[in-house]
Design an enzyme around this catalytic site. Structure first.
Site, PDB file in Angstrom:
ATOM      1  N   ARG A  67       0.815  -1.220   0.000  1.00 22.62           N
ATOM      2  CA  ARG A  67       0.000   0.000   0.000  1.00 22.62           C
ATOM      3  C   ARG A  67       0.845   1.264   0.000  1.00 22.62           C
ATOM      4  NH1 ARG A  67      -2.963  -0.667   4.595  1.00 22.62           N
ATOM      5  NH2 ARG A  67      -1.378   0.439   5.773  1.00 22.62           N
TER       6      ARG A  67
ATOM      7  N   ASP B  80      -3.112  25.347  -4.273  1.00 19.53           N
ATOM      8  CA  ASP B  80      -3.532  24.467  -5.370  1.00 19.53           C
ATOM      9  C   ASP B  80      -2.802  24.962  -6.611  1.00 19.53           C
ATOM     10  OD1 ASP B  80      -4.796  23.188  -7.486  1.00 19.53           O
ATOM     11  OD2 ASP B  80      -6.732  23.123  -6.472  1.00 19.53           O
TER      12      ASP B  80
ATOM     13  N   TYR C 222     -11.231  25.946  -5.383  1.00 21.69           N
ATOM     14  CA  TYR C 222     -11.998  24.883  -6.012  1.00 21.69           C
ATOM     15  C   TYR C 222     -13.194  24.529  -5.121  1.00 21.69           C
ATOM     16  CZ  TYR C 222     -12.244  19.967  -7.827  1.00 21.69           C
ATOM     17  OH  TYR C 222     -12.612  18.761  -8.363  1.00 21.69           O
TER      18      TYR C 222
ATOM     19  N   LYS D  80      -5.272  16.262 -14.204  1.00 22.44           N
ATOM     20  CA  LYS D  80      -5.307  17.261 -15.265  1.00 22.44           C
ATOM     21  C   LYS D  80      -4.098  17.108 -16.199  1.00 22.44           C
ATOM     22  CE  LYS D  80      -8.967  19.222 -13.276  1.00 22.44           C
ATOM     23  NZ  LYS D  80      -9.133  18.510 -12.008  1.00 22.44           N
TER      24      LYS D  80
END
Length: 401
Positions: free
Chosen positions: A55, A181, A108, A206
């Site tokens: 993990r 961001d 956002y 993105k």
């Protein structure tokens, strides 16, 4: 005596020799899948310095983290299953009950929902400052509870530029961490950590992944923030699959080339939009007419493909007619892929504390990798539709009069 001569074929199929000759070198990294990690000794089983479970990431994820750390000039880079989990994971790492976040009002919208929902339930408060506020105005909002200042420049949807170096320097003096961001710059056009920011977040969905088919997020950090993120990332167990990590690495190989194409095309379209009769103003910091142009020119090395356009007054119906009949601009959320997109965004502005007022509807455009002249032709016929839809009610009124 070999394993094959000692045990049944059922056991041999499970425990068969997995060793192989040295792997042939390929341009792309090996995709290493696994949850269990086989260790050489009991001592290694509980060695906190070793990877003991899949993990936390194997060779593919490690290759990606190393590349992203280099891209963002960070001490450490942490990858998450989406851009939003990079945001929420960072805030969970840096904040405790009773803390306060000062957030730019352009953040956002899912960031805003997390602040108002989950974090509020855990006793974290949030207040929003106007994106036009300078460092001293933000300093005046700080209280003893303020722990994090959350930034985004250019701002989501409305593209305001902030003086990030000045805000980061002020925050450091006040003992407050800054988070940004940084998705718009893709980690290429602006290096927040070089300007004093503690954590730079990207939605790798993105531009880094670049093909609209992978969800992933990044939090890159320096100093104490990196220590906090490392502990929280381990405790909360965010994981990214090796296959998705490979896709992100593949995207990184062409990131600079794609971003240059997106940016050049976006600037050409922004300049074209500025002189169209149906357009009131264009939101693109590379334009000299943009209010944030001076900051962009000082701090950034280019633009991406995401820009905005304020139309002259038009009805919601007329705007919908324009957007829905565009042939090359898809109608959908997200951005950063190879395809162009166009959406009306006025409904998303309603959540803001500092209300925006534009003379007409606001469109967000993502300029993809298509030929620019084809995109301009598509926008022109869309604007023609807008003009026809806007003029039709006026003609009816004149006829009725």
């Amino acid at each position: 005596m070999t394993l094959s001569s000692m045990v049944h074929e059922q056991t041999r199929l499970i425990h068969g020799d997995s060793r192989c000759d040295a792997l042939q070198r390929t341009p792309g990294p090996v995709i290493q899948r696994g949850s269990t990690v086989l260790l050489p000794s009991c001592e290694a089983l509980y060695d906190g310095g070793k990877v003991t479970y899949g993990r936390v990431g194997l060779s593919t994820q490690r290759t990606l983290r190393d590349a992203l750390r280099d891209l963002e000039h960070a001490d450490e880079a942490f990858i998450y299953p989406s851009g939003l989990t990079a945001i929420t994971g960072t805030l969970l790492a840096l904040l405790s009950a009773g803390d306060e976040v000062l957030a730019c009002d352009t953040v956002y919208n899912p960031t805003r929902r997390f602040l108002a929902g989950t974090l509020a339930r855990y006793g974290v408060t949030a207040r929003y400052f106007d994106p036009a506020d300078d460092a001293e105005s933000i300093r005046a909002m700080i209280t003893p509870k303020t722990r994090v200042i959350f930034l985004e420049s250019p701002g989501s949807l409305s593209f305001e530029m902030q003086d990030i170096p000045a805000i980061a320097a002020m925050a450091k003096q006040a003992g407050i961490m800054t988070v940004i961001d940084n998705t718009w710059s893709a980690g290429v056009l602006f290096k927040p950590l070089d300007h004093g920011v503690d954590v730079s977040i990207q939605s790798l969905t993105k531009y880094v992944c670049g093909h609209s088919d992978v969800f992933m997020g990044l939090a890159a950090a320096k100093g104490h923030a990196a220590v906090l993120l490392a502990a929280s990332s381990y405790e909360t167990g965010w994981a990214v699959s090796p296959d998705d990590a490979y896709m992100a690495i593949r995207g990184l190989r062409t990131l600079h080339s794609r971003l240059a194409h997106h940016g050049a095309a976006a600037l050409k379209i922004a300049e074209w939009l500025e002189v169209q009769p149906e357009v009131q103003s264009v939101m693109c910091p590379a334009l000299p007419s943009d209010p944030g142009h001076a900051i962009w020119k000082r701090d950034f090395t280019g633009i991406c493909g995401l820009i905005g356009a304020v139309l002259k007054p038009a009805s919601e119906t007329a705007v919908a007619a324009m957007v829905e009949q565009l042939k090359l601009f898809g109608l959908g959320f997200s951005w950063g892929g190879y395809e162009s997109l166009a959406i009306p965004v006025d409904p998303q502005l309603k959540a803001r504390t500092h209300k925006l007022s534009y003379p007409g509807p606001l469109l967000r455009l993502h300029i993809g990798l298509e030929r620019v002249d084809d995109l301009i032709a598509d926008l022109r016929q869309g604007l023609d539709t807008l003009s026809q839809e806007t003029a039709a009610p006026q003609r009816k009124l004149r006829a009725a009069g």
